[in-house]
Enzyme design. Structure first.
Site, PDB file in Angstrom:
ATOM      1  N   ASP A  96       0.814  -1.212   0.000  1.00  0.00           N
ATOM      2  CA  ASP A  96       0.000   0.000   0.000  1.00  0.00           C
ATOM      3  C   ASP A  96       0.855   1.274   0.000  1.00  0.00           C
ATOM      4  OD1 ASP A  96       0.835  -0.785   2.600  1.00  0.00           O
ATOM      5  OD2 ASP A  96      -0.520   0.712   3.453  1.00  0.00           O
ATOM      6  N   GLU A  97       0.241   2.340  -0.380  1.00  0.00           N
ATOM      7  CA  GLU A  97       0.810   3.692  -0.274  1.00  0.00           C
ATOM      8  C   GLU A  97       2.250   3.814  -0.778  1.00  0.00           C
ATOM      9  OE1 GLU A  97      -1.466   5.599   3.513  1.00  0.00           O
ATOM     10  OE2 GLU A  97       0.226   4.317   4.015  1.00  0.00           O
ATOM     11  N   VAL A  98       2.484   3.429  -2.020  1.00  0.00           N
ATOM     12  CA  VAL A  98       3.827   3.582  -2.572  1.00  0.00           C
ATOM     13  C   VAL A  98       3.934   4.964  -3.217  1.00  0.00           C
ATOM     14  CG1 VAL A  98       5.524   2.627  -4.144  1.00  0.00           C
ATOM     15  CG2 VAL A  98       3.870   1.121  -3.027  1.00  0.00           C
TER      16      VAL A  98
END
Ligand SMILES: *[C@@H]1O[C@H](CO)[C@@H](O)[C@H](O)[C@H]1NC(C)=O
Ligand SMILES: *[C@@H]1O[C@H](CO)[C@@H](O)[C@H](O)[C@H]1NC(C)=O
Ligand SMILES: *[C@@H]1O[C@H](CO)[C@@H](O)[C@H](O)[C@H]1NC(C)=O
Length: 508
Positions: free
Chosen positions: A313-315
């Site tokens: 997530d959230e790269v």
């Protein structure tokens, strides 16, 4: 993953306890415990009251039970629940262990005076039944114990009832984790999602890559989880019917990994020169995948659960974009400027690595379970993901690290995981949910009061019948009593509203 005492055959467990005679009918004020948290599927309580005598109480296995003495999970549960049910007796008795084993051996003579029977097809079900049983016992002001005649039929509504702790943003001492597992069992949670590492610190002490925690933990000796700490957590959880699912999130959320593993993270550039800072894992080099393979192989060995959470997530793409090698790689692969393609490439290759790790041990159905994290639109997400045939876990509305003034447990209680537009088939794909306690503002000083009893709202939503638990006002007195019970068991559960408990937390 083979737990001791489980097998493909059904296990039936019975226990019996002996009751003393009823008290004569003079008036005693009794702190009444009506109900059980989370609410059983069927619960019939009566006014037929029996007194319980610790001296004459014992748990035994039924004669036709497949589990018998030597089933370590239940033997240990009998000891635990004896102390939970009779705390005064336990405290007053230095000789507890000796005395207790005496009861087990010696006391079936008075069984005819009264007995309770618990039947379950699995050991894990028996643990849940013991918990319900323990909540039915109450004490009067003179310290006598009572239980009313009660019938319970019970099973969970959802198979996956998780709780996430984050040990990267703050280190949580081992005892704080063990205590959380105790309280989870009281609420019938069955999955501990251990968000063990992240950007701020890497407290997992790896055998293969010791530098990850030597350099990436807040402190290499005091703020790490050794292999034996991890074993203790897994065993403590197992004894309470809780699975441990570790999370090793990548390619983002890996700043702490880079400290102990050179060349893992992508160097960010400022113009034509490296800026000195690092971004997500570098997905363009083979060494990354070799490293992930070794690490995941170890993780799979240390954490025997069949699931590991791989994050993803959230790269942040800015750093990848700045790096000329990454840009060249993107061109070569024909990804254009679409960095989500690069991320997918990494996740796929890691998952393949992951699959190899699995095949190495045993074959397990590989359908990925998707966890819904994102805020307001979770109903739409549930619809969309189940329509595509994915099994899902709901977490978005249960970020209980967020706090607000008042009874915010009611928001968690109002969540209806199957209330989205979709077919019955789609709704069956919701396998459960997870309460998340992210660690930005949480360490051992405030973990318990923030978790409990607020997490109990989700616990009931995940366990109990929807129709019988629609009304939070009806649930409130039962939750208040359960909160008092948590205090009595040593969990620093915060108050729900104005009131008092018989056994208050003494602040020591
Ligand atoms: C338990 O029994 C007592 C005594 O008969 C009665 O006053 C009380 O209401 C009963 N509790 C429940 C939950 O039925
Ligand atoms: C007590 O236990 C023994 C051994 O399990 C058994 O033989 C005996 O019948 C039991 N007595 C009663 C009264 O249940
Ligand atoms: C289900 O969702 C709809 C629409 O958001 C809402 O009106 C309804 O009250 C919900 N039902 C329950 C049981 O929460």
């Amino acid at each position: 993953y083979k737990y001791q005492c489980t097998s493909s055959i059904l296990v039936s467990v019975l226990f019996q306890y002996s009751l003393g005679l009823n008290w004569p009918t003079f008036y005693v004020w009794v702190q009444q415990v009506d109900g059980v948290w989370p609410l059983p599927q069927q619960l019939d309580q009566s006014a037929d009251r029996n007194s319980l005598s610790p001296q004459r109480f014992s748990f035994t296995y039924g004669r036709d039970s497949a589990a018998q003495t030597g089933c370590s999970v239940l033997d240990a549960a009998f000891k635990r629940y004896f102390s939970i049910i009779f705390p005064d007796f336990t405290k007053g008795s230095a000789m507890l262990t000796t005395l207790y084993s005496c009861f087990v051996v010696a006391d079936n003579l008075s069984v005819s005076e009264g007995q309770a029977v618990l039947r379950s097809v699995t050991v894990w079900g028996a643990l849940r039944g013991l918990e319900s049983f323990s909540q039915l016992v109450y004490q009067d002001d003179y310290g006598s114990y009572f239980i009313n005649k009660t019938e319970i039929v019970d099973f969970p509504r959802f198979a996956f009832r998780g709780l996430l702790l984050d040990t990267s943003r703050h280190y949580l001492p081992l005892h704080a984790i063990l205590k959380t597992l105790d309280a989870m069992a009281y609420s019938k949670f069955n999955v501990f999602h251990w968000h063990i590492v992240d950007d701020p610190s890497f407290p997992y002490q790896s055998r293969t890559f010791p530098d990850l925690s030597n350099k990436g933990a807040f402190h290499p000796f005091t703020h790490v989880y050794t292999q034996s700490d991890v074993m203790r957590v897994i065993e403590h959880a197992r004894m309470r019917g809780i699975r441990v699912i570790p999370e090793f999130d990548s390619p983002g959320h890996t700043q702490s990994w880079g400290k102990g593993q050179p060349n893992l993270l992508t160097p960010c550039y400022k113009g034509d020169v490296p800026s000195g800072s690092f971004g997500p894992v570098d997905p363009t080099v083979d060494t990354t995948y070799k490293f992930m393979e070794s690490l995941l192989k170890e993780v799979k060995f240390v954490f025997p659960d069949s699931y590991v959470h791989l994050g993803g997530d959230e790269v942040s793409f800015a750093c990848w974009q700045s790096n000329p090698n990454v840009r060249t790689f993107m061109e070569k692969m024909g990804f254009g400027k679409d960095f989500t393609k690069l991320e997918s490439f990494y996740m796929e290759r890691t998952s393949i690595v992951w699959q190899d790790v699995f095949d190495y041990h045993e074959r397990i159905p590989q359908d990925t379970v998707l966890e819904i994290w994102k805020g307001e639109t979770y109903q739409a997400e549930l619809s969309r993901m189940t329509k595509a045939g994915h099994r899902v876990l709901l977490s978005a509305p249960w970020y209980i690290n967020h706090i607000s003034y008042g009874q915010d447990w009611r928001n968690s209680y109002a969540v209806q995981p199957q209330n989205f537009s979709g077919t019955e088939e789609q709704k069956k794909l919701v396998i459960g949910g997870e309460v998340a306690m992210w660690g930005e503002y949480v360490d051992a000083t405030n973990l318990n009061p923030r978790l409990w009893p607020r997490a109990c709202a989700a616990a009931e939503r995940l366990w109990s019948d929807e129709e019988k638990t629609l009304n939070a006002d009806l649930a409130f007195p039962r939750l208040e009593k359960f909160r008092c019970e948590l205090l009595r068991r040593g969990i620093q559960a915060e108050p729900l509203f104005v009131g008092h408990c018989k056994h208050e937390y003494d602040g020591l």
